[in-house]
Enzyme design. Structure first.
Site, PDB file in Angstrom:
ATOM      1  N   ILE A 126       1.706 -14.212  -1.237  1.00  0.00           N
ATOM      2  CA  ILE A 126       1.714 -13.616   0.095  1.00  0.00           C
ATOM      3  C   ILE A 126       0.269 -13.534   0.579  1.00  0.00           C
ATOM      4  O   ILE A 126      -0.600 -13.011  -0.122  1.00  0.00           O
ATOM      5  CB  ILE A 126       2.352 -12.215   0.085  1.00  0.00           C
ATOM      6  CG1 ILE A 126       3.746 -12.259  -0.541  1.00  0.00           C
ATOM      7  CG2 ILE A 126       2.368 -11.623   1.496  1.00  0.00           C
ATOM      8  CD1 ILE A 126       4.745 -13.150   0.164  1.00  0.00           C
ATOM      9  N   GLU A 127       0.046 -14.043   1.771  1.00  0.00           N
ATOM     10  CA  GLU A 127      -1.269 -14.013   2.419  1.00  0.00           C
ATOM     11  C   GLU A 127      -1.121 -13.180   3.678  1.00  0.00           C
ATOM     12  O   GLU A 127      -0.195 -13.396   4.461  1.00  0.00           O
ATOM     13  CB  GLU A 127      -1.683 -15.449   2.760  1.00  0.00           C
ATOM     14  CG  GLU A 127      -2.977 -15.594   3.497  1.00  0.00           C
ATOM     15  CD  GLU A 127      -3.298 -17.062   3.796  1.00  0.00           C
ATOM     16  OE1 GLU A 127      -4.315 -17.314   4.460  1.00  0.00           O
ATOM     17  OE2 GLU A 127      -2.522 -17.961   3.383  1.00  0.00           O
ATOM     18  N   VAL A 128      -1.986 -12.185   3.864  1.00  0.00           N
ATOM     19  CA  VAL A 128      -2.021 -11.452   5.126  1.00  0.00           C
ATOM     20  C   VAL A 128      -3.377 -11.699   5.749  1.00  0.00           C
ATOM     21  O   VAL A 128      -4.400 -11.723   5.062  1.00  0.00           O
ATOM     22  CB  VAL A 128      -1.714  -9.942   4.966  1.00  0.00           C
ATOM     23  CG1 VAL A 128      -0.266  -9.724   4.534  1.00  0.00           C
ATOM     24  CG2 VAL A 128      -2.665  -9.256   4.015  1.00  0.00           C
TER      25      VAL A 128
END
Length: 136
Positions: A126-128
């Site tokens: 997951i990349e934010v």
């Protein structure tokens, strides 16, 4: 006689994540990323955010049609968030989420972004991110 057209995609409506435990996935995405769980079509679960959603398939019990090789942990997703990523790091740590490294510069769909990475319960990446300038 065939009529040829050019398809122009406007936006992404939903994507599907195959997961080991739908309840654990729902809990994580709602608690950590503020998504909303929605129930549809005979009890199926999805995670809603903005104008998109993530439909959830339980591994070994997927809905048809499905991906050719549905596998938990095979996704790599990037979400644009409103809060500065530097401020989100402490929040993620308080949630018990391991942040993978320091913020890094990447290229998003609409320009330069700064991103941090972590993993969900199925080990999906997951990349934010935040855009460094207004996207567009």
């Amino acid at each position: 006689m065939y009529r040829f057209i050019v398809i122009k995609v406007d936006s992404l409506d939903h994507l599907v994540l195959t997961v080991k435990d739908i309840n654990a996935t729902v809990a994580f995405y709602c608690r950590v990323l503020g998504m909303e769980v929605v129930t549809f079509s005979e009890g199926r679960k999805a995670l809603k955010f903005g104008r998109q959603k993530i439909n959830l398939h339980e591994y070994g019990n997927e809905f048809e049609p499905k991906a050719h090789n549905p596998t938990p942990g095979a996704a790599d997703l990037c979400f644009i968030i409103q809060q500065p990523v530097e401020e989100v790091i402490e929040y993620l740590l308080q949630c018990g989420v391991v942040v993978l490294g320091e913020p890094v510069h990447r290229t998003g769909a609409n320009g330069s972004i700064i991103s941090i990475y972590f993993r969900d319960p199925d080990l999906n990446l997951i990349e934010v991110s935040n855009y460094l300038n207004s996207p567009g």
